[in-house]
Design a protein around this motif. Structure first.
Motif, PDB file in Angstrom:
ATOM      1  N   UNK A 142     -17.378 -16.374  12.280  1.00 33.96           N
ATOM      2  CA  UNK A 142     -17.356 -16.087  10.838  1.00 33.96           C
ATOM      3  C   UNK A 142     -16.246 -15.076  10.516  1.00 33.96           C
ATOM      4  N   UNK A 143     -16.164 -14.019  11.294  1.00 32.05           N
ATOM      5  CA  UNK A 143     -15.174 -12.975  10.988  1.00 32.05           C
ATOM      6  C   UNK A 143     -13.751 -13.532  11.064  1.00 32.05           C
ATOM      7  N   UNK A 144     -13.524 -14.460  11.955  1.00 34.48           N
ATOM      8  CA  UNK A 144     -12.183 -15.029  12.127  1.00 34.48           C
ATOM      9  C   UNK A 144     -11.863 -16.039  11.030  1.00 34.48           C
ATOM     10  N   UNK A 175     -18.383 -19.124   5.344  1.00 32.36           N
ATOM     11  CA  UNK A 175     -19.837 -18.892   5.410  1.00 32.36           C
ATOM     12  C   UNK A 175     -20.581 -20.036   6.093  1.00 32.36           C
ATOM     13  N   UNK A 176     -20.053 -21.240   5.944  1.00 30.39           N
ATOM     14  CA  UNK A 176     -20.683 -22.418   6.556  1.00 30.39           C
ATOM     15  C   UNK A 176     -20.704 -22.326   8.070  1.00 30.39           C
ATOM     16  N   UNK A 177     -19.814 -21.464   8.620  1.00 31.90           N
ATOM     17  CA  UNK A 177     -19.758 -21.327  10.082  1.00 31.90           C
ATOM     18  C   UNK A 177     -20.499 -20.072  10.541  1.00 31.90           C
ATOM     19  N   UNK A 178     -21.248 -19.466   9.642  1.00 30.96           N
ATOM     20  CA  UNK A 178     -21.936 -18.218  10.000  1.00 30.96           C
ATOM     21  C   UNK A 178     -23.350 -18.515  10.492  1.00 30.96           C
ATOM     22  N   UNK A 194      -9.620 -21.374  16.543  1.00 33.32           N
ATOM     23  CA  UNK A 194     -10.487 -20.191  16.414  1.00 33.32           C
ATOM     24  C   UNK A 194     -10.679 -19.546  17.785  1.00 33.32           C
ATOM     25  N   UNK A 195     -10.876 -20.381  18.790  1.00 31.44           N
ATOM     26  CA  UNK A 195     -11.062 -19.849  20.148  1.00 31.44           C
ATOM     27  C   UNK A 195      -9.899 -18.931  20.535  1.00 31.44           C
ATOM     28  N   UNK A 224      -7.277 -13.591  21.248  1.00 28.71           N
ATOM     29  CA  UNK A 224      -6.178 -12.645  20.986  1.00 28.71           C
ATOM     30  C   UNK A 224      -6.722 -11.300  20.517  1.00 28.71           C
ATOM     31  N   UNK A 225      -7.781 -11.348  19.737  1.00 27.43           N
ATOM     32  CA  UNK A 225      -8.373 -10.100  19.237  1.00 27.43           C
ATOM     33  C   UNK A 225      -8.860  -9.244  20.422  1.00 27.43           C
ATOM     34  N   UNK A 226      -9.498  -9.924  21.373  1.00 25.79           N
ATOM     35  CA  UNK A 226     -10.018  -9.197  22.533  1.00 25.79           C
ATOM     36  C   UNK A 226      -8.864  -8.641  23.381  1.00 25.79           C
ATOM     37  N   UNK A 227      -7.824  -9.437  23.539  1.00 22.73           N
ATOM     38  CA  UNK A 227      -6.665  -8.996  24.329  1.00 22.73           C
ATOM     39  C   UNK A 227      -6.002  -7.790  23.653  1.00 22.73           C
ATOM     40  N   UNK A 228      -5.907  -7.839  22.332  1.00 24.26           N
ATOM     41  CA  UNK A 228      -5.294  -6.708  21.610  1.00 24.26           C
ATOM     42  C   UNK A 228      -6.106  -5.432  21.827  1.00 24.26           C
ATOM     43  N   UNK A 229      -7.423  -5.576  21.872  1.00 26.45           N
ATOM     44  CA  UNK A 229      -8.262  -4.394  22.114  1.00 26.45           C
ATOM     45  C   UNK A 229      -7.925  -3.782  23.469  1.00 26.45           C
ATOM     46  N   UNK A 230      -7.711  -4.636  24.452  1.00 23.31           N
ATOM     47  CA  UNK A 230      -7.375  -4.133  25.794  1.00 23.31           C
ATOM     48  C   UNK A 230      -6.004  -3.448  25.768  1.00 23.31           C
ATOM     49  N   UNK A 231      -5.060  -4.047  25.061  1.00 20.91           N
ATOM     50  CA  UNK A 231      -3.712  -3.459  24.987  1.00 20.91           C
ATOM     51  C   UNK A 231      -3.758  -2.118  24.250  1.00 20.91           C
ATOM     52  N   UNK A 232      -4.572  -2.054  23.204  1.00 25.62           N
ATOM     53  CA  UNK A 232      -4.640  -0.825  22.399  1.00 25.62           C
ATOM     54  C   UNK A 232      -5.195   0.372  23.162  1.00 25.62           C
ATOM     55  N   UNK A 233      -6.018   0.103  24.175  1.00 26.31           N
ATOM     56  CA  UNK A 233      -6.544   1.245  24.943  1.00 26.31           C
ATOM     57  C   UNK A 233      -5.653   1.535  26.154  1.00 26.31           C
TER      58      UNK A 233
END
Ligand code: SF4
Ligand code: SF4
Length: 382
Positions: free
Chosen positions: A29-31, A35-38, A325-326, A331-340
């Motif tokens: 949903x966030x990506x 709403x139909x996919x929530x 979407x996958x 990419x969001x998860x990878x960015x989190x790793x790069x940011x830390x």
């Protein structure tokens, strides 16, 4: 008709107050902002079906599969509603109507014909042993431990190193172990994800017979889906206790951790992505960290981890219905790793490894993604 497995599930469905807390933690949903996919929309669909209203639109059938079955919605629900069970029921309902997405048929047809989701011949299940040069592989031997390799490490090039690394670790620990060999079938998890429990039962019967015929006491898996299938789903599908214990390789490694001496500690900053099926849904959260802290100089947590960990985007057969979407979620998860400031992103799941690698490629990043077993053989110089 929706087939409930327990009375509690139908009660849970009535309890849902549509507060939307689950929606706000759902990465699909966030990506997409759709709403139909929530999860909350899907719950409404389910309540309607139970009341006798059918769904008819193609997009509604498709939306039921726009989910990685990560269980994050279940974790945040203030009423403790086991949403993940509902997603399985819904898939069972759609499958029984023959309305599952067409791309999923490629997977189910392959499972039907080849007993793996990748349309690979059974005879090639262990080709990786030759490619990677594993010496004296123990195959179909009577042994204390069976290493249930699973389809993704067996057939997917980027994951075959996981099977290789795990074999080296089992050898290093001097354990009495064996592969099942070419007769191993998919654990059946993709059948459940597609919506057919009946088909999953065939896989459970086949694999359990192979394992029990070899008198194994323990089965070890590297894939969290295989782990959950063998440990919890098989006994429920077969209606009996199994004659062996099921472990994920992280559990086995921790049991023997004092026998593993690092040759060199990893200097680069390491972080860990909890596979949803191993952490939140499998309860294995502390053990991978124990290993990583012993074998690295600098371990750092991702902003969300453990029970509240975000999904990599790779579960629930989402790739077959919405790869875009996958990869965005990944990419969001990878960015989190790069940011830390992480240089190595470790996980304990072949499917997470593949998905996170796709995220790294999409971002053209040099973040290294490793399975925990690969990480370990590096530090042990195996
Ligand atoms: S968080 Fe729980 S109660 Fe709220 S909408 Fe989701 S399932 Fe229903
Ligand atoms: S299981 Fe995960 S992807 Fe599916 S609805 Fe829940 S939070 Fe969203």
């Amino acid at each position: 008709m929706i087939k409930f497995h327990s009375f509690l599930s139908s009660v849970f469905l009535d309890i849902c107050v549509k507060c939307g807390v689950c929606r706000d933690s759902c990465h699909v949903y966030l990506e997409t902002g759709d709403l139909g996919k929530s999860p909350v929309y899907r719950l409404r669909v389910m309540q309607n079906i139970v009341k006798g209203k059918s769904i008819t639109e193609d997009f509604e059938f498709l939306n039921i599969y726009e989910c990685t079955l990560c269980g994050r919605c279940m974790e945040v629900c203030p009423f403790g509603i086991s949403t993940i069970d509902f997603w399985e029921y819904l898939r069972g309902y759609v499958y029984s109507l023959g309305r599952n997405p067409e791309n999923l048929n490629l997977i189910t047809n392959s499972l039907q014909e080849f007993k793996n989701p990748y349309s690979m011949m059974a005879e090639s299940r262990f080709d990786w042993i030759d490619y990677l040069g594993l010496e004296n592989p123990p195959v179909s031997k009577k042994a204390n431990i069976i290493y249930f390799v699973g389809c993704t490490p067996a057939f997917k090039g980027v994951c075959q190193e996981i099977a290789y690394a795990s074999s080296l670790l089992l050898n290093k620990l001097n354990l009495n172990w064996s592969f099942l060999g070419n007769d191993e079938w998919c654990c059946g998890a993709p059948w459940i994800m597609a919506g057919s429990e009946e088909k999953a039962v065939e896989h459970a019967k086949h694999n359990v017979k192979l394992i029990e015929d070899l008198n194994a006491n323990e089965v070890v898996t590297t894939c969290p889906s295989c782990y959950r299938m063998l440990k919890w789903k098989y006994p429920s599908l077969l209606g009996r206790k199994l004659g062996f214990k099921v472990l994920h390789i992280t559990e086995l490694i921790v049991e023997h951790i004092n026998n593993l001496k690092p040759q060199s500690l990893i200097n680069s900053t390491v972080t860990y992505h909890d596979p949803c099926e191993l952490g939140r849904l499998g309860g294995i959260i502390r053990k991978p960290r124990l290993i990583l802290k012993k074998f690295s100089k600098s371990f750092i947590e991702l902003p969300t981890h453990g029970l509240s960990s975000e999904c990599c985007g790779g579960g629930g057969l989402l790739q077959a219905v919405d790869n875009e979407v996958r990869v965005k979620v990944s990419q969001k998860r990878v960015k989190q790793a790069l940011n830390i400031g992480a240089k190595i992103l470790v996980t304990s799941c072949p499917s997470c490894k593949m998905t996170l690698r796709d995220g790294v490629s999409a971002l053209e990043s040099d973040l290294e993604v490793l399975d925990l077993t690969e990480f370990l053989i590096k530090t042990l110089n195996l």
